[in-house]
Design a protein around this motif. Sequence first.
Motif, PDB file in Angstrom:
ATOM      1  N   HIS B  19      -7.119  13.440   6.039  1.00 17.57           N
ATOM      2  CA  HIS B  19      -5.670  13.175   6.943  1.00 17.57           C
ATOM      3  C   HIS B  19      -5.500  14.782   7.781  1.00 17.57           C
ATOM      4  O   HIS B  19      -4.326  15.552   7.984  1.00 17.57           O
ATOM      5  CB  HIS B  19      -4.944  13.645   5.693  1.00 17.57           C
ATOM      6  CG  HIS B  19      -4.893  12.604   4.808  1.00 17.57           C
ATOM      7  ND1 HIS B  19      -3.794  11.588   4.940  1.00 17.57           N
ATOM      8  CD2 HIS B  19      -5.909  12.316   3.216  1.00 17.57           C
ATOM      9  CE1 HIS B  19      -4.237  10.555   4.315  1.00 17.57           C
ATOM     10  NE2 HIS B  19      -5.233  10.906   2.884  1.00 17.57           N
ATOM     11  N   GLY B  21      -4.650  14.186  11.361  1.00 18.30           N
ATOM     12  CA  GLY B  21      -3.909  14.345  11.900  1.00 18.30           C
ATOM     13  C   GLY B  21      -4.356  14.017  13.840  1.00 18.30           C
ATOM     14  O   GLY B  21      -3.383  14.663  14.130  1.00 18.30           O
ATOM     15  N   MET B  24      -2.224  11.735  16.759  1.00 15.73           N
ATOM     16  CA  MET B  24      -1.132  12.617  16.553  1.00 15.73           C
ATOM     17  C   MET B  24      -0.856  12.228  17.755  1.00 15.73           C
ATOM     18  O   MET B  24      -0.675  12.189  19.202  1.00 15.73           O
ATOM     19  CB  MET B  24      -0.710  13.717  15.576  1.00 15.73           C
ATOM     20  CG  MET B  24      -0.273  13.167  14.559  1.00 15.73           C
ATOM     21  SD  MET B  24       0.639  14.413  13.815  1.00 15.73           S
ATOM     22  CE  MET B  24      -0.825  15.821  13.197  1.00 15.73           C
ATOM     23  N   TYR B  30       3.663   7.403  18.133  1.00 18.10           N
ATOM     24  CA  TYR B  30       3.821   8.734  17.836  1.00 18.10           C
ATOM     25  C   TYR B  30       4.480   9.259  18.968  1.00 18.10           C
ATOM     26  O   TYR B  30       5.396  10.420  19.016  1.00 18.10           O
ATOM     27  CB  TYR B  30       2.882   9.266  16.973  1.00 18.10           C
ATOM     28  CG  TYR B  30       3.078  10.849  16.516  1.00 18.10           C
ATOM     29  CD1 TYR B  30       3.987  10.540  15.142  1.00 18.10           C
ATOM     30  CD2 TYR B  30       2.818  11.821  17.606  1.00 18.10           C
ATOM     31  CE1 TYR B  30       4.131  11.891  14.792  1.00 18.10           C
ATOM     32  CE2 TYR B  30       2.695  13.168  16.924  1.00 18.10           C
ATOM     33  CZ  TYR B  30       3.704  13.125  15.779  1.00 18.10           C
ATOM     34  OH  TYR B  30       4.267  14.121  15.192  1.00 18.10           O
ATOM     35  N   SER B  35       7.718  10.572  14.576  1.00 23.84           N
ATOM     36  CA  SER B  35       7.777   9.875  12.960  1.00 23.84           C
ATOM     37  C   SER B  35       6.221   9.551  12.770  1.00 23.84           C
ATOM     38  O   SER B  35       6.012   8.953  13.224  1.00 23.84           O
ATOM     39  CB  SER B  35       8.580   9.271  12.408  1.00 23.84           C
ATOM     40  OG  SER B  35       8.689   8.506  11.540  1.00 23.84           O
ATOM     41  N   GLU B  36       6.561  10.458  11.375  1.00 26.69           N
ATOM     42  CA  GLU B  36       4.921  10.541  11.358  1.00 26.69           C
ATOM     43  C   GLU B  36       4.047   8.712  10.128  1.00 26.69           C
ATOM     44  O   GLU B  36       3.338   8.712  10.102  1.00 26.69           O
ATOM     45  CB  GLU B  36       4.726  11.598   9.895  1.00 26.69           C
ATOM     46  CG  GLU B  36       4.765  12.732  10.543  1.00 26.69           C
ATOM     47  CD  GLU B  36       3.312  13.944   9.795  1.00 26.69           C
ATOM     48  OE1 GLU B  36       2.892  13.265   9.162  1.00 26.69           O
ATOM     49  OE2 GLU B  36       3.460  14.940  10.595  1.00 26.69           O
ATOM     50  N   ALA B  37       5.557   8.628   9.728  1.00 24.50           N
ATOM     51  CA  ALA B  37       5.289   6.950   9.406  1.00 24.50           C
ATOM     52  C   ALA B  37       4.371   5.983  10.722  1.00 24.50           C
ATOM     53  O   ALA B  37       4.068   5.016  10.298  1.00 24.50           O
ATOM     54  CB  ALA B  37       6.197   6.296   8.831  1.00 24.50           C
ATOM     55  N   ARG B  41      -2.211   7.904  11.183  1.00 29.70           N
ATOM     56  CA  ARG B  41      -2.749   8.893   9.201  1.00 29.70           C
ATOM     57  C   ARG B  41      -1.632   9.177   8.272  1.00 29.70           C
ATOM     58  O   ARG B  41      -1.406   8.678   6.937  1.00 29.70           O
ATOM     59  CB  ARG B  41      -2.859  10.804   9.203  1.00 29.70           C
ATOM     60  CG  ARG B  41      -1.790  11.224   7.823  1.00 29.70           C
ATOM     61  CD  ARG B  41      -2.527  12.846   9.142  1.00 29.70           C
ATOM     62  NE  ARG B  41      -0.911  13.260   9.044  1.00 29.70           N
ATOM     63  CZ  ARG B  41      -0.810  14.595   9.753  1.00 29.70           C
ATOM     64  NH1 ARG B  41      -1.552  15.710   9.166  1.00 29.70           N
ATOM     65  NH2 ARG B  41       0.628  14.981   9.583  1.00 29.70           N
ATOM     66  N   GLY B  42      -0.556   8.304   8.793  1.00 29.26           N
ATOM     67  CA  GLY B  42       1.161   8.384   8.439  1.00 29.26           C
ATOM     68  C   GLY B  42       0.515   6.459   7.440  1.00 29.26           C
ATOM     69  O   GLY B  42       1.228   6.716   6.574  1.00 29.26           O
ATOM     70  N   ILE B  44      -1.806   5.281   6.343  1.00 35.86           N
ATOM     71  CA  ILE B  44      -3.079   5.515   5.758  1.00 35.86           C
ATOM     72  C   ILE B  44      -2.039   5.879   4.380  1.00 35.86           C
ATOM     73  O   ILE B  44      -2.266   5.570   2.884  1.00 35.86           O
ATOM     74  CB  ILE B  44      -4.536   6.300   6.391  1.00 35.86           C
ATOM     75  CG1 ILE B  44      -5.122   5.797   7.339  1.00 35.86           C
ATOM     76  CG2 ILE B  44      -4.765   6.437   5.171  1.00 35.86           C
ATOM     77  CD1 ILE B  44      -5.980   5.678   7.852  1.00 35.86           C
ATOM     78  N   GLY B  45      -1.042   6.902   4.580  1.00 35.11           N
ATOM     79  CA  GLY B  45      -0.261   7.099   3.300  1.00 35.11           C
ATOM     80  C   GLY B  45       0.482   6.325   2.957  1.00 35.11           C
ATOM     81  O   GLY B  45       0.603   5.794   1.213  1.00 35.11           O
ATOM     82  N   ILE B  46       0.865   5.421   3.459  1.00 33.98           N
ATOM     83  CA  ILE B  46       1.716   4.028   3.287  1.00 33.98           C
ATOM     84  C   ILE B  46       0.919   2.795   2.239  1.00 33.98           C
ATOM     85  O   ILE B  46       1.198   2.797   1.479  1.00 33.98           O
ATOM     86  CB  ILE B  46       2.605   3.773   4.684  1.00 33.98           C
ATOM     87  CG1 ILE B  46       3.617   4.539   4.514  1.00 33.98           C
ATOM     88  CG2 ILE B  46       2.956   2.646   3.819  1.00 33.98           C
ATOM     89  CD1 ILE B  46       4.135   4.211   6.445  1.00 33.98           C
ATOM     90  N   GLU B  48      -2.188   3.985   0.870  1.00 37.83           N
ATOM     91  CA  GLU B  48      -2.267   4.427   0.101  1.00 37.83           C
ATOM     92  C   GLU B  48      -1.148   4.689  -0.838  1.00 37.83           C
ATOM     93  O   GLU B  48      -1.144   4.275  -2.706  1.00 37.83           O
ATOM     94  CB  GLU B  48      -3.147   6.086   0.008  1.00 37.83           C
ATOM     95  CG  GLU B  48      -3.873   5.755   0.638  1.00 37.83           C
ATOM     96  CD  GLU B  48      -4.250   7.653   1.139  1.00 37.83           C
ATOM     97  OE1 GLU B  48      -5.108   7.868   1.233  1.00 37.83           O
ATOM     98  OE2 GLU B  48      -3.509   8.403   1.173  1.00 37.83           O
ATOM     99  N   ALA B  49       0.585   4.520  -0.836  1.00 42.92           N
ATOM    100  CA  ALA B  49       1.455   4.499  -1.455  1.00 42.92           C
ATOM    101  C   ALA B  49       1.182   2.669  -1.789  1.00 42.92           C
ATOM    102  O   ALA B  49       2.035   3.185  -3.219  1.00 42.92           O
ATOM    103  CB  ALA B  49       2.645   4.711  -1.229  1.00 42.92           C
ATOM    104  N   THR B  65       6.960  -1.322   9.180  1.00 46.53           N
ATOM    105  CA  THR B  65       6.805   0.361   9.681  1.00 46.53           C
ATOM    106  C   THR B  65       5.068  -0.252   9.592  1.00 46.53           C
ATOM    107  O   THR B  65       4.248   0.425  10.897  1.00 46.53           O
ATOM    108  CB  THR B  65       6.524   1.055   8.399  1.00 46.53           C
ATOM    109  OG1 THR B  65       7.821   1.583   8.051  1.00 46.53           O
ATOM    110  CG2 THR B  65       6.111   2.460   8.718  1.00 46.53           C
TER     111      THR B  65
END
Lengths: 469, 442
Positions: B19, B21, B24, B30, B35-37, B41-42, B44-46, B48-49, B65
């Motif tokens: 993470h 970044g 970026m 980007y 926007s980070e989505a 990295r964003g 990857i967070g999504i 994971e969610a 997204t």
Amino acid sequence: MSDTSLAGRLAAIVGAGHVLTHKVDLVAYSYDATADVPRQIPDAVVMPANTDEICKIVNLARARGIPIYPRGAGTNLSGGAIPLHRGIVLSFQRMNRILEVDAENLTATVQPGVVIQELNNAAAPHGLIYPPDPGTVNTATMGGSVAENSGGLRGLKYGVTKHYVMGMEVVLANGDKVRFGGKTVKNVTAYDFSSLFVGSEGTLGIITKITVKLIPAPKFRRTMLATYQTIEDAGNTVAGIIRAQVIPATLEILDRKTIETVEAYAHVGLPTGAEALLLIEVDGMAEAVVLAEAEAVIKTVAENRGVLRLAKSDAERDQLWAARRAALPALASLNNTVVLEDATVPRSRITEMLVACAAIGRKYNLVLGTFGHAGDGNLHPTILADKNDADEMSRVHQAVEEIFETALRFGGTLSGEHGIGIAKMKFLGSEIGESGLNLMRSIKDALDPTHLLNPGKLVPDREAVHAGI
Amino acid sequence: MPASEREAALQSELDKCMHCGMCMAVCPVYATEKSEAAVARGKIGIAEAVISGDLALDDQEVIDTLFNCLVCKSCMQACPSGVQFDRIMLEMRAQIVEKNGLPWLKSAIFGALSRPAVLDGAMKAGAALQGLVFRDDPRYRAISPRSPFAFIGKRAGFDSDRLFPPPATHPLRDRVPEVLPAPQARMRVAFFTGCSFNYFYPETGIDLLAVLAENQVEVIVPKDQQCCGTPVLVHGDAATARTLARNNIDAMEGTNAQYIITGCGSCGSAWRHQFQQLLGGDPVYGERAAYWGAHTYDVSTFLTDVLKFRVPRGRVEAVVTYHDSCHLKKSMKVFREPREILRAIPGLIFNEMSKPDACCGSGGSYSLTHIATSSDIARRKAEDAAATGASTVATGCPACMMQLLDSTHRFGRTQRIRHYISLLAESYRVEREDEGKNDGAL
């Protein structure tokens, strides 16, 4: 226009296209670059275009009792950008203009969303540089690096962010916009507010404009890499170089674990079995001076039984730097969680600190490698662990605590450059004491009485006075 | 691969991400959207969610997204941890398709891609009818939608400003014989044309064949070859991509070719990497995919490294800059070779742009589904190319050629867009003409 929801009111200020409220967007703002800290999604992300919009956002948030979390690129390493108590993430991604490069006064004025490297690109045609160079120069923003007082690889000779900030514009928690400092080298008007806001981690005000000092770019440099059979030889080299009155721009160290890992990962030709490695770069405006400094370094390395490699071209310089650049990624490849600390000691205690870190790793049966900025005492003990292994993570936490205790015992500090944020807040008292904590709280309460700005970071609460919790 | 193995492979790739970044700095989406989505990295967070149950794969915002990525692999070049983000992206999209099915339009198009007769018929019908829908733009050898169709097509990115290469009434593979013998042949290779050369740039394909002929290479152009599958794979349709991979391998067996030659970064990457990934566990095709993977070259690498091509003598007076196709540079690692070829052409002045490997914004259908972002990415590329003073923008991928054709015109520039192989072919042609004149004089 009657939309009174938070998103509706924010959209009225910045335009609907600059407010994010869908969960899929918010998830991407629930973390920064820090491992092993809580994640939290905000209620909204807002991207203002100017200072006036920020004043309005602050007034809205204050009226509603909702916290604000300023965010640049989210490369923070102490949890500083995480919206811990939900609320509004205020992203500076649209305020990314370089307002001026003033070559005559050796200054630049920028909006907070400018990426550090972009400032350097703009300064380069004038033969100037902005020296602070954290590892994230290509992504991190000026606003974030000023708020965190970032360091980097050139700290020993060129200092850190605080040595370059000359003035600012800040929006306070009460919605006021204030300006202080400017382009003059000398300025003793009022309190030295720049010193207050540099490194304030977004807890005292929202930085909206920054004037920084630039310096002429060094014209010559020599890069060397030395490997050692003992840590003591490397440590004595560092001391010897300083004693020879040479201040290298870069003076980096890697310990045995890091060297082994880098070599296995990147195959850059490091000797196996070396206990320490120094990467040394001297630079300056006059070639004769730089060459004389390089001679002094070479002599000192030899006196301390180091094996030296000297770069004769840019390509060879890149090869020497490859080992240092690979340090973090190589260590990180060993497991899923990278706990990267930045405990810092006086330069004279570097050897002891490296030995102590390795011993702490063994004591808690952890994979621990240390690398960092030997020249300024700022080390990065790095622990690799499995976040799904509760027992191992508990040993990580004990080891981190012991690293902090050790740094303080050596007369050092908890954090050289990553900040306190969430990650190190509970250790703050052990360095500055109860009276220090009270001073922090007094300043926080004076500027941000309802704890609107980046609450839950840097300043440990006396009692729960958070807005909107 | 069984579901559990796929889950484990995805988790292991996600776990590599620190993470930090760094992505970026290079992500074209980007850079436009901020926007980070938008960035790896964003996403990857999504992902994971999604795994933890905080987000669902049937949520349209999540789907949109995860499809808002060009899969240009720029992030993978900047990633200190070596996260293979393309694999994460393709796996998440495959899961979306498995859960929700393909939208009907994609389903119809992808079905046609795996049925060559249907695709061929549709493309030829389209070429025959194009005059009704598109008008010719004589300046660019291109077409753009006539006004009523432009109005209808506006939401899909086909407004009246869009320039598009005209689909060929006679595709490349109809124009050339299946075997092109060469006297005293030094090697025998198979040319995998890809759909873009076949249907949109047959002249470029003929240039490529002419260059190989100049270098005494015998070429087979297998008639049974099909789409490489990249367009369907990036939309999550791994099953169709796998079928196409097997059919293409079948088409190459029995050709006796020493190498497969491509002139398109996406097709080349498919042969080099994708087929092996798709067919890894296949007892019959896995090994063939690996064999051909190691025997596929972009035509530039084949010319500079394998063949040691004959340096051309014909002058081509042009100031040229080169755009690195993402799949060619970031997947096939080909970037030195096309420049070596361009620099070998007499008379040609080569000027590098400031960010030659920044994505052009095409991403295949991304340029049609994400018009605003794609167009902004394309604007940066057009400005960078124009700043070099070049009269020609060369590249190594027909998908980039289509995007550059449109964006150059859209942002008021006048550069010609050409495949580097066409410049080399032109130099050989001029050389022949010069020699012809000299022969006449003698």
